[in-house]
Design an enzyme around this catalytic site. Structure first.
Site, PDB file in Angstrom:
ATOM      1  CB  SER A  63      -0.914  -0.073   1.372  1.00 54.38           C
ATOM      2  OG  SER A  63      -1.916   1.092   0.962  1.00 54.38           O
ATOM      3  CG  ASP A  96      -6.762  -2.187  -3.863  1.00 54.76           C
ATOM      4  OD1 ASP A  96      -6.853  -1.200  -3.402  1.00 54.76           O
ATOM      5  OD2 ASP A  96      -5.321  -2.437  -4.102  1.00 54.76           O
ATOM      6  CG  HIS A 128      -5.885  -1.670  -0.320  1.00 56.66           C
ATOM      7  ND1 HIS A 128      -4.853  -1.345  -1.446  1.00 56.66           N
ATOM      8  CD2 HIS A 128      -5.401  -0.938   0.894  1.00 56.66           C
ATOM      9  CE1 HIS A 128      -3.943  -0.414  -0.894  1.00 56.66           C
ATOM     10  NE2 HIS A 128      -4.265  -0.530   0.366  1.00 56.66           N
TER      11      HIS A 128
END
Length: 427
Positions: free
Chosen positions: A211, A367, A397
């Protein structure tokens, strides 16, 4: 060489037995309830729904209603910042540290005053080991060394790699560039002592993260490529797990298709970027609408961010072309650092991206930032760079945070982590 897999072998629904998939579906419902509490607390109520209309697929729901998050209530009462409450809640109830397994040595150290956790395999090695410097995700405001402890243990043990997990400073207490500076400091320190102190080949040290940690891994490679520090080896690879790579366009197909998919909602991405940069939440709507992008920059951004650059299967769930947003100079000057390569690596010039190392990219179908990774892959391929891509067709995610986490464990998260292990073994 490019390994382009869609779906990746072993990644997807067929990875998990039917009984386990039913179990994960029940877990996903539970996760959704937790996500509504945890993920919405830092998000201002003003930004619950998408600011611009687009055609919805028939199966898409409206954004979830935001509950009265405890963190937001405490923030409004002046008791504590909502982000501080979320950190406390996650650390107290959602993170657990297991005993260190056999075959692994774990140490908490400091590299030039930056906290790190070192994971060293204890098995015999005929020469110098490879290394991986890992940056955790969490939107630059959440997460720590403990939150990725299980992931780093697994990578270190299974790939026989020395892993360094970096505890960089967090926003809002420490905004850009402090977190990125800490990552650079830790990496350079490790490279300078890798062989002498840890029996690691400094020429086989990669950087990586998930991320926003992946954002900093990519940004750091670009920073080092620009400065060209001659006395230290350059990272041998960058490992980018569902990276967040740009803040110019929050209306890409993945943002439209997955705007209400836990655990990362569309509005929260803008929230995190603003916390990283300046903390001015009044700009959140401006970012979502795209009025912060100068007219003169739009042609190059359109070239790099056009949905036409995506494989056609990523458009099948539908998206709507939005009218060009009217530029607001005040909004741009408030966040202009966010359009630079150190915050938006996807927007870097070709000459910079050309100097980056071989790349491992992992993206997830469900995501909001899926297209960031896929578009970065295209830019790398256009420049003849080496890319290994894995796409998780049923992934979301943040899924590696549910690796080996007791009742919150998702079996498919193990396969995602193992795909990283497989790549690291090749370095």
């Amino acid at each position: 060489m490019t390994v382009d897999v869609r779906p990746a072998p072993g990644i997807g629904a067929h990875w998990v037995p039917r009984w386990s998939r039913r179990r994960e579906l029940r877990g996903a419902r539970c996760l959704h309830r937790w996500a509504l509490v945890l993920c919405s607390c830092p998000r201002p109520a003003l930004y619950i729904r998408p600011p611009l209309p687009w055609p919805r697929c028939s199966h898409q729901r409206k954004d979830p209603q935001e509950p009265g998050g405890e963190g937001r209530i405490l923030h409004r009462l002046g008791i504590c910042h909502q982000v501080i409450f979320i950190r406390w809640f996650v650390a107290s109830f959602l993170i657990r540290l297991n005993p260190v397994p056999a075959g692994l040595r774990v140490k908490d150290l400091k590299f030039s005053e930056v906290p790190v956790r070192l994971y060293e395999p204890t098995t015999m090695c005929g020469g110098l080991r490879r290394g991986l410097v890992y940056f955790h995700g969490g939107g630059w405001v959440l997460g720590n060394i403990d939150s990725v402890d299980e992931v780093c243990r697994h990578i270190a043990k299974e790939s026989e790699t020395t892993v360094v997990s970096v505890g960089y400073r967090l926003a809002p207490e420490h905004r850009y560039p402090a977190p990125l500076d800490d990552c650079e400091t830790a990496l350079c320190h490790f490279l300078s002592v890798a062989e002498a102190e840890f029996s690691v080949d400094a020429n086989r040290v990669a950087v990586g993260g998930d991320s926003t940690g992946a954002n900093m891994a990519a940004a750091l490679c670009q920073r080092l490529a620009r400065t060209e520090v001659a006395r230290l080896p350059f990272p041998c690879a960058q490992v980018l797990i569902y990276p967040t790579l740009q803040m110019a366009d929050f209306n890409l197909p993945s943002y439209q298709q997955n705007h209400a998919v836990p655990i990362l909602f569309r509005g929260r991405v803008a929230f995190y970027f603003l916390q990283y940069l300046n903390g001015d939440m009044s700009l959140c709507q401006d970012l979502l609408e795209g009025i912060h992008v100068p007219t003169e920059l739009k042609p190059s951004y359109k070239e790099w961010l056009s949905p036409s650059n995506l494989p056609p299967e990523f458009l099948e769930r539908g998206y709507g072309e939005l009218p060009t947003a009217e530029y607001d100079g005040e909004a741009y000057h408030a966040i202009k650092a966010g359009l630079e390569h150190e915050v938006s690596p996807l927007l870097a010039e070709d000459a910079v991206i050309q100097k980056t190392p071989p790349t491992f990219l992992l993206t997830c179908e469900y995501d909001v930032v899926r297209d960031d990774g896929i578009l970065y892959r295209k830019r790398l391929l256009d420049l003849k760079k080496e890319v290994t891509w894995r796409h998780v067709v049923h992934g979301f995610h943040g899924m590696i945070n549910f690796f080996n986490q007791g009742w919150l464990t998702f079996s498919s998260a193990a396969h995602v982590v193992d795909s990283v292990v497989d790549y690291v073994r090749t370095l």
